[in-house]
Scaffold this active site. Structure first.
Site, PDB file in Angstrom:
ATOM      1  N   HIS A 118       4.547   3.090  10.077  1.00  0.00           N
ATOM      2  CA  HIS A 118       3.274   3.186   9.178  1.00  0.00           C
ATOM      3  C   HIS A 118       2.142   2.713   9.340  1.00  0.00           C
ATOM      4  O   HIS A 118       1.133   2.895   8.761  1.00  0.00           O
ATOM      5  CB  HIS A 118       3.870   3.412   7.653  1.00  0.00           C
ATOM      6  CG  HIS A 118       4.321   1.993   7.290  1.00  0.00           C
ATOM      7  ND1 HIS A 118       5.760   1.706   7.392  1.00  0.00           N
ATOM      8  CD2 HIS A 118       3.575   0.907   6.690  1.00  0.00           C
ATOM      9  CE1 HIS A 118       5.739   0.406   6.898  1.00  0.00           C
ATOM     10  NE2 HIS A 118       4.546   0.102   6.573  1.00  0.00           N
ATOM     11  N   HIS A 161      -2.480  -6.222   8.785  1.00  0.00           N
ATOM     12  CA  HIS A 161      -2.131  -4.802   9.093  1.00  0.00           C
ATOM     13  C   HIS A 161      -3.581  -4.110   9.061  1.00  0.00           C
ATOM     14  O   HIS A 161      -4.385  -4.469   8.379  1.00  0.00           O
ATOM     15  CB  HIS A 161      -1.212  -4.254   8.222  1.00  0.00           C
ATOM     16  CG  HIS A 161      -1.416  -4.219   6.731  1.00  0.00           C
ATOM     17  ND1 HIS A 161      -1.025  -5.140   5.898  1.00  0.00           N
ATOM     18  CD2 HIS A 161      -1.974  -3.213   6.166  1.00  0.00           C
ATOM     19  CE1 HIS A 161      -1.279  -4.692   4.769  1.00  0.00           C
ATOM     20  NE2 HIS A 161      -1.936  -3.725   4.785  1.00  0.00           N
ATOM     21  N   HIS A 205      -5.237  -0.066   8.513  1.00  0.00           N
ATOM     22  CA  HIS A 205      -5.181   1.169   7.874  1.00  0.00           C
ATOM     23  C   HIS A 205      -6.520   2.377   8.697  1.00  0.00           C
ATOM     24  O   HIS A 205      -7.476   1.638   8.866  1.00  0.00           O
ATOM     25  CB  HIS A 205      -5.747   1.351   6.218  1.00  0.00           C
ATOM     26  CG  HIS A 205      -4.544   0.693   5.427  1.00  0.00           C
ATOM     27  ND1 HIS A 205      -3.601   1.322   4.934  1.00  0.00           N
ATOM     28  CD2 HIS A 205      -4.623  -0.495   5.028  1.00  0.00           C
ATOM     29  CE1 HIS A 205      -2.881   0.526   4.264  1.00  0.00           C
ATOM     30  NE2 HIS A 205      -3.497  -0.532   4.189  1.00  0.00           N
ATOM     31  N   HIS A 238      -6.060  -5.561   6.294  1.00  0.00           N
ATOM     32  CA  HIS A 238      -5.893  -6.243   5.241  1.00  0.00           C
ATOM     33  C   HIS A 238      -5.132  -7.512   5.449  1.00  0.00           C
ATOM     34  O   HIS A 238      -4.060  -7.446   6.232  1.00  0.00           O
ATOM     35  CB  HIS A 238      -4.935  -5.351   4.346  1.00  0.00           C
ATOM     36  CG  HIS A 238      -5.577  -4.205   3.740  1.00  0.00           C
ATOM     37  ND1 HIS A 238      -4.929  -3.061   3.220  1.00  0.00           N
ATOM     38  CD2 HIS A 238      -6.976  -4.074   3.377  1.00  0.00           C
ATOM     39  CE1 HIS A 238      -5.785  -2.304   2.552  1.00  0.00           C
ATOM     40  NE2 HIS A 238      -6.918  -2.979   2.768  1.00  0.00           N
ATOM     41  N   THR A 284      -1.239  -0.957  -2.139  1.00  0.00           N
ATOM     42  CA  THR A 284      -1.833   0.310  -2.004  1.00  0.00           C
ATOM     43  C   THR A 284      -0.660   1.232  -1.447  1.00  0.00           C
ATOM     44  O   THR A 284      -0.611   2.482  -0.959  1.00  0.00           O
ATOM     45  CB  THR A 284      -2.973   0.585  -1.011  1.00  0.00           C
ATOM     46  OG1 THR A 284      -2.566   0.126   0.236  1.00  0.00           O
ATOM     47  CG2 THR A 284      -4.080  -0.209  -1.509  1.00  0.00           C
ATOM     48  N   THR A 285       0.649   0.671  -1.295  1.00  0.00           N
ATOM     49  CA  THR A 285       1.907   1.394  -1.102  1.00  0.00           C
ATOM     50  C   THR A 285       3.007   0.950  -2.148  1.00  0.00           C
ATOM     51  O   THR A 285       2.769  -0.057  -2.965  1.00  0.00           O
ATOM     52  CB  THR A 285       2.256   0.804   0.379  1.00  0.00           C
ATOM     53  OG1 THR A 285       2.568  -0.584   0.218  1.00  0.00           O
ATOM     54  CG2 THR A 285       1.498   1.223   1.426  1.00  0.00           C
TER      55      THR A 285
HETATM   56 ZN   LIG Z   1      -2.903  -2.420   3.631  1.00  0.00          ZN
END
Ligand SMILES: [Zn+2]
Length: 258
Positions: A80, A105, A107, A124, A202-203
């Site tokens: 992901h 990581h 997005h 991030h 955010t996850t």
């Molecule tokens: Zn993130």
């Protein structure tokens, strides 16, 4: 080769290993956030992330000291997200607080918006507070937004190393992947400006213990680089959350000498 990002005026960052899964339900045919948020263990309350940052509606300005010491040791395809891992000696200090710098990581597209604009990519940098005795971990995440433009030298150091078509991890050393190469070309004075607010992961589990620091400088990466990243991780941005009475502060972060 050890380096202190502070020396070159790097101030950045963001988020953790529970990172970035999408808000998927167990049954995607019934996909909706309303369902996702009711899953057990999710901490969905009043200070969720990401948000749309309105640059003209910030309150006040805060100033703090920051220092980062970062040693990359692996590149991961997490399915992901694409993630760069840092070894256990990687640290961030913010004022008097000490954090472990765990990972960064990506997005695609960006999660945060600035003045309603979604950018093609966001990075991030995830830090976890050390010696934290509370029941939930506390995070300091630095967000960096990217627009399409010049090829980015730092991304080129690992884009071809990411395991394709499957989840996996590739060990790297600092001579190969060096965060300093991301920040070195930017001006210290310009780089110190951030937006700060308190929000969440955010996850899942959307834990609301995140101090967010989003740099006001928009970095550049080539269209091809962003396409490669998106092809691997897919569209993995959570949608914008309501401010619910929160406000965003402007923030100047000064690199300390440790
Ligand atoms: Zn993130």
């Amino acid at each position: 080769m050890k380096f202190i990002l502070a020396k070159i005026c790097v101030i950045y960052l963001t988020f953790i290993s529970i990172s970035c899964t999408n808000t998927k339900t167990k049954d995607d045919s019934h996909h909706s956030d309303a369902i996702a948020y009711t899953e057990a263990e999710c901490d969905f309350g009043d200070i969720q992330s990401p948000i749309n940052i309105l640059s003209q509606r910030t309150k006040g300005i805060i100033k703090s000291r920051i220092n980062i010491e970062a040693h990359c040791n692996a590149v991961e395809n997490k399915g992901h997200t694409v993630q760069i891992d840092f070894d256990s000696t990687s640290k961030l200090t913010f004022g008097d607080d000490r954090y472990s710098f765990k990972q960064l990581h990506f997005h695609t597209p960006s999660e945060h918006q600035i003045d309603g604009i979604t950018y093609p990519m966001e990075m991030h940098m995830v830090n976890v507070l050390d010696n934290d005795e509370s029941d939930k971990p506390h995070f300091l995440v630095i967000g960096v937004l990217f627009k399409m433009g010049k090829e980015n030298a730092f991304l080129n150091e690992f884009l071809n190393k990411i395991p394709r078509d499957h989840e996996g991890l590739v060990k790297v050393n600092e001579a190969e992947v060096n965060l300093e190469d991301l920040f070195g070309s930017y001006d210290c004075e310009e780089m110190k400006h951030y937006f700060h607010y308190n929000g969440s992961l955010t996850t899942p589990p959307f834990t609301e213990t995140v101090s967010w620091h989003v740099n006001q400088v928009i970095f550049e990466a080539s269209e091809e680089q962003i396409k490669i990243m998106n092809k691997i991780e897919g569209n993995n941005a959570r949608h914008i959350q309501d401010l619910k009475g929160r406000y965003v502060e402007k923030e100047d972060l000064y690199v300390s000498s440790k």
